[in-house]
Design a protein around this motif. Structure first.
Motif, PDB file in Angstrom:
ATOM      1  N   LEU A   1      -0.556  -0.290  -6.239  1.00 44.87           N
ATOM      2  CA  LEU A   1      -0.178  -0.359  -7.644  1.00 44.87           C
ATOM      3  C   LEU A   1      -0.173  -1.784  -8.189  1.00 44.87           C
ATOM      4  N   ALA A   2       0.334  -2.735  -7.427  1.00 41.97           N
ATOM      5  CA  ALA A   2       0.388  -4.109  -7.922  1.00 41.97           C
ATOM      6  C   ALA A   2      -1.014  -4.631  -8.233  1.00 41.97           C
ATOM      7  N   GLU A   3      -1.952  -4.377  -7.331  1.00 46.25           N
ATOM      8  CA  GLU A   3      -3.324  -4.836  -7.545  1.00 46.25           C
ATOM      9  C   GLU A   3      -3.962  -4.124  -8.738  1.00 46.25           C
ATOM     10  N   ARG A   4      -3.791  -2.800  -8.812  1.00 50.96           N
ATOM     11  CA  ARG A   4      -4.397  -2.039  -9.905  1.00 50.96           C
ATOM     12  C   ARG A   4      -3.804  -2.445 -11.250  1.00 50.96           C
ATOM     13  N   ALA A   5      -2.485  -2.630 -11.309  1.00 49.64           N
ATOM     14  CA  ALA A   5      -1.845  -3.049 -12.560  1.00 49.64           C
ATOM     15  C   ALA A   5      -2.370  -4.423 -12.986  1.00 49.64           C
ATOM     16  N   HIS A   6      -2.565  -5.312 -12.030  1.00 49.61           N
ATOM     17  CA  HIS A   6      -3.129  -6.636 -12.331  1.00 49.61           C
ATOM     18  C   HIS A   6      -4.544  -6.492 -12.909  1.00 49.61           C
ATOM     19  N   GLN A   7      -5.347  -5.622 -12.322  1.00 51.32           N
ATOM     20  CA  GLN A   7      -6.708  -5.400 -12.809  1.00 51.32           C
ATOM     21  C   GLN A   7      -6.693  -4.899 -14.252  1.00 51.32           C
ATOM     22  N   HIS A   8      -5.778  -3.989 -14.567  1.00 45.61           N
ATOM     23  CA  HIS A   8      -5.680  -3.492 -15.946  1.00 45.61           C
ATOM     24  C   HIS A   8      -5.215  -4.608 -16.886  1.00 45.61           C
ATOM     25  N   ARG A   9      -4.224  -5.381 -16.473  1.00 45.62           N
ATOM     26  CA  ARG A   9      -3.696  -6.468 -17.320  1.00 45.62           C
ATOM     27  C   ARG A   9      -4.765  -7.489 -17.663  1.00 45.62           C
ATOM     28  N   GLU A  10      -5.619  -7.784 -16.700  1.00 42.58           N
ATOM     29  CA  GLU A  10      -6.638  -8.821 -16.894  1.00 42.58           C
ATOM     30  C   GLU A  10      -7.950  -8.266 -17.443  1.00 42.58           C
ATOM     31  N   GLY A  11      -8.021  -6.965 -17.668  1.00 43.90           N
ATOM     32  CA  GLY A  11      -9.238  -6.360 -18.197  1.00 43.90           C
ATOM     33  C   GLY A  11     -10.388  -6.389 -17.211  1.00 43.90           C
TER      34      GLY A  11
ATOM     35  N   THR B   1       8.206  -5.957 -12.101  1.00 45.99           N
ATOM     36  CA  THR B   1       9.203  -5.382 -11.188  1.00 45.99           C
ATOM     37  C   THR B   1       8.608  -5.000  -9.847  1.00 45.99           C
ATOM     38  N   LEU B   2       7.272  -5.064  -9.747  1.00 43.51           N
ATOM     39  CA  LEU B   2       6.613  -4.698  -8.492  1.00 43.51           C
ATOM     40  C   LEU B   2       6.748  -5.833  -7.480  1.00 43.51           C
ATOM     41  N   ALA B   3       7.103  -5.491  -6.266  1.00 47.42           N
ATOM     42  CA  ALA B   3       7.283  -6.536  -5.239  1.00 47.42           C
ATOM     43  C   ALA B   3       6.057  -6.633  -4.365  1.00 47.42           C
TER      44      ALA B   3
ATOM     45  N   LYS C   1       0.852  -1.186   0.000  1.00 50.19           N
ATOM     46  CA  LYS C   1       0.000   0.000   0.000  1.00 50.19           C
ATOM     47  C   LYS C   1       0.889   1.238   0.000  1.00 50.19           C
ATOM     48  N   GLN C   2       0.829   1.978  -1.093  1.00 53.84           N
ATOM     49  CA  GLN C   2       1.629   3.191  -1.243  1.00 53.84           C
ATOM     50  C   GLN C   2       0.953   4.064  -2.286  1.00 53.84           C
ATOM     51  N   PRO C   3       0.576   5.290  -1.938  1.00 51.03           N
ATOM     52  CA  PRO C   3      -0.046   6.159  -2.936  1.00 51.03           C
ATOM     53  C   PRO C   3       0.891   6.372  -4.127  1.00 51.03           C
ATOM     54  N   CYS C   4       0.342   6.242  -5.301  1.00 47.92           N
ATOM     55  CA  CYS C   4       1.146   6.491  -6.491  1.00 47.92           C
ATOM     56  C   CYS C   4       0.271   6.871  -7.672  1.00 47.92           C
ATOM     57  N   VAL C   5       0.910   7.480  -8.647  1.00 44.82           N
ATOM     58  CA  VAL C   5       0.285   7.807  -9.914  1.00 44.82           C
ATOM     59  C   VAL C   5       1.012   6.959 -10.958  1.00 44.82           C
ATOM     60  N   TYR C   6       0.291   6.538 -11.983  1.00 45.40           N
ATOM     61  CA  TYR C   6       0.866   5.613 -12.943  1.00 45.40           C
ATOM     62  C   TYR C   6       0.330   5.879 -14.338  1.00 45.40           C
TER      63      TYR C   6
ATOM     64  N   VAL D   1       3.774   1.304 -17.795  1.00 47.39           N
ATOM     65  CA  VAL D   1       5.001   1.839 -18.393  1.00 47.39           C
ATOM     66  C   VAL D   1       5.672   2.927 -17.557  1.00 47.39           C
ATOM     67  N   TRP D   2       4.967   3.453 -16.561  1.00 48.73           N
ATOM     68  CA  TRP D   2       5.550   4.498 -15.712  1.00 48.73           C
ATOM     69  C   TRP D   2       4.769   4.575 -14.410  1.00 48.73           C
ATOM     70  N   TYR D   3       5.459   4.882 -13.311  1.00 50.10           N
ATOM     71  CA  TYR D   3       4.780   5.187 -12.051  1.00 50.10           C
ATOM     72  C   TYR D   3       5.676   6.024 -11.157  1.00 50.10           C
ATOM     73  N   GLU D   4       5.035   6.691 -10.218  1.00 48.89           N
ATOM     74  CA  GLU D   4       5.738   7.531  -9.247  1.00 48.89           C
ATOM     75  C   GLU D   4       5.028   7.381  -7.910  1.00 48.89           C
ATOM     76  N   THR D   5       5.773   7.046  -6.867  1.00 49.63           N
ATOM     77  CA  THR D   5       5.175   6.933  -5.538  1.00 49.63           C
ATOM     78  C   THR D   5       5.215   8.296  -4.857  1.00 49.63           C
ATOM     79  N   LEU D   6       4.213   8.531  -4.011  1.00 46.50           N
ATOM     80  CA  LEU D   6       4.115   9.790  -3.280  1.00 46.50           C
ATOM     81  C   LEU D   6       3.813   9.499  -1.819  1.00 46.50           C
ATOM     82  N   GLU D   7       3.972  10.508  -0.981  1.00 43.70           N
ATOM     83  CA  GLU D   7       3.797  10.332   0.460  1.00 43.70           C
ATOM     84  C   GLU D   7       2.350  10.109   0.868  1.00 43.70           C
ATOM     85  N   THR D   8       1.435  10.890   0.293  1.00 43.82           N
ATOM     86  CA  THR D   8       0.028  10.819   0.701  1.00 43.82           C
ATOM     87  C   THR D   8      -0.867  10.717  -0.526  1.00 43.82           C
ATOM     88  N   MET D   9      -2.099  10.251  -0.318  1.00 45.35           N
ATOM     89  CA  MET D   9      -3.042  10.159  -1.426  1.00 45.35           C
ATOM     90  C   MET D   9      -3.385  11.545  -1.985  1.00 45.35           C
ATOM     91  N   PRO D  10      -3.583  12.576  -1.149  1.00 45.39           N
ATOM     92  CA  PRO D  10      -3.803  13.907  -1.738  1.00 45.39           C
ATOM     93  C   PRO D  10      -2.640  14.359  -2.639  1.00 45.39           C
TER      94      PRO D  10
END
Length: 95
Positions: free
Chosen positions: A25-35, A93-95, A2-7, A50-59
């Motif tokens: 991100l791992a869960e969301r990327a899986h959802q996109h991959r599987e449609g 590459t996501l752990a 669990k880590q806020p990020c934009v992708y 193809v790109w992501y950036e982690t941030l401190e908070t959801m806002p």
């Protein structure tokens, strides 16, 4: 992880792009991959993380997402090329 990020997902190199925000991100990327998410990404086949950036908070992540979405396609391509010049699917590459 669990880590806020934009992708960004894409359907192919220099193809259709989608910018989103998530706290898992791992869960969301899986959802996109599987449609599993109805809408734009499923319709256009944006399955490659193809790109992501982690941030401190959801806002912070939401603010960054809005910045990226307000930018040009050229700006988004530059972000991707700087982090992932070969446009590899970063999902594995996501752990």
């Amino acid at each position: 992880m669990k880590q806020p990020c934009v992708y960004i997902t894409a359907n192919r190199r220099n193809g259709t792009l989608y910018t989103g925000v998530t706290s898992n991100l791992a869960e969301r990327a899986h959802q996109h991959r599987e449609g599993l998410i109805a809408g734009f990404t499923k319709r256009y086949g944006c399955k490659l993380l193809v790109w992501y950036e982690t941030l401190e908070t959801m806002p912070d992540a939401i603010f960054r997402e809005k910045q990226i979405k307000a930018g040009s396609r050229k700006d988004k391509l530059a972000l991707i090329e700087a982090m992932n010049p070969d446009w590899l699917d970063l999902y594995d590459t996501l752990a």
